[in-house]
Design an enzyme around this catalytic site. Structure first.
Site, PDB file in Angstrom:
ATOM      1  N   THR A  15      35.391  36.301  -1.698  1.00  0.00           N
ATOM      2  CA  THR A  15      36.566  36.620  -1.420  1.00  0.00           C
ATOM      3  C   THR A  15      36.891  36.476   0.314  1.00  0.00           C
ATOM      4  OG1 THR A  15      36.262  39.000  -1.254  1.00  0.00           O
ATOM      5  CG2 THR A  15      37.233  37.955  -3.295  1.00  0.00           C
ATOM      6  N   HIS A 112      30.475  44.083   7.537  1.00  0.00           N
ATOM      7  CA  HIS A 112      30.037  45.117   6.713  1.00  0.00           C
ATOM      8  C   HIS A 112      30.962  46.046   6.452  1.00  0.00           C
ATOM      9  CE1 HIS A 112      26.951  47.875   5.081  1.00  0.00           C
ATOM     10  NE2 HIS A 112      27.155  48.716   5.994  1.00  0.00           N
TER      11      HIS A 112
END
Ligand code: GRF
Length: 203
Positions: A15, A112
């Site tokens: 994505t 992250h």
């Protein structure tokens, strides 16, 4: 300033790759293009996305290598012909050996799903929920020899709300990540001397 050449390393759904490709498509002045997508495993959705976008894709199957060093060297060798300016880790679930940092110093970025240095590792969302933090977020950073570590380039906060599950929190985090990561890559790419310019300089 030329157009920076990006390699995107993936392991799964991709994505973030899709968000980056959309951002590049929508912005003539983005200043970067994805020239290759590399996966550590075959048959993942991210590879299909690359295929649909007409971008070269490569599988370097981690299970075929005895050591992390050999796996990482194979990745670097596969990227070599593409004259990559910036390596973009986007849901890449393997840890690169130091040889990659040597080959691409300050030229590997990662996203992250937490506010590093809190909650590094593969369980960032679970850890945030277990600790009952009220705010977590997204961190984009340069990659160094340690896991989810290295100079931070950008962060964005995401609230944790009552009743959140890993799935609901992931959805809220990814919405932010899909804006922050492409915007940060654009910023980093704009400050890189590109390979084209480097080869002119070295002639
Ligand atoms: C992202 O949330 C990223 O922060 C983490 O793994 C997820 C990958 O998602 N490292 P996708 O493959 O880009 O969909």
């Amino acid at each position: 300033m030329g157009v920076a050449r990006l390699a995107v390393l993936v392991s799964g759904t991709g994505t973030n790759l899709a968000a980056l490709l959309a951002a590049i498509d929508e912005d003539e002045g983005f200043g970067a293009e994805v020239v290759v997508v590399l996966s550590d495993r075959p048959q993942v959705q991210a590879l299909e996305r690359a295929h649909h976008a007409g971008i070269d894709s490569i599988v370097v199957d981690w299970s075929e290598f005895a050591t992390r060093h050999e796996f990482t060297e194979a990745i670097c060798d596969a990227l070599e012909p593409y004259r990559i300016d910036l390596v973009v880790l986007a849901g890449f679930m393997r840890i690169l050996a130091p040889v990659a940092i040597d080959r691409y110093p300050n030229r590997i970025v990662n996203t992250h799903p937490a506010l590093l240095p809190a909650f590094p590792g593969g369980r960032a969302l679970e850890d945030a929920l277990e600790h009952r933090v009220k705010v977590t977020g997204v961190t984009v950073h340069f990659v160094d020899e340690q896991v989810d570590h290295g100079p931070i380039i950008a962060q964005a906060a995401v609230p944790v709300v009552d009743g959140d599950t890993v799935a609901t929190l992931r959805e809220r985090i990814q919405e932010v990540e899909h804006r922050l990561y492409p915007a940060t890559i654009k910023q980093v790419a704009s400050s890189l001397p590109t390979n084209v310019e480097r080869s002119v300089v070295s002639e």
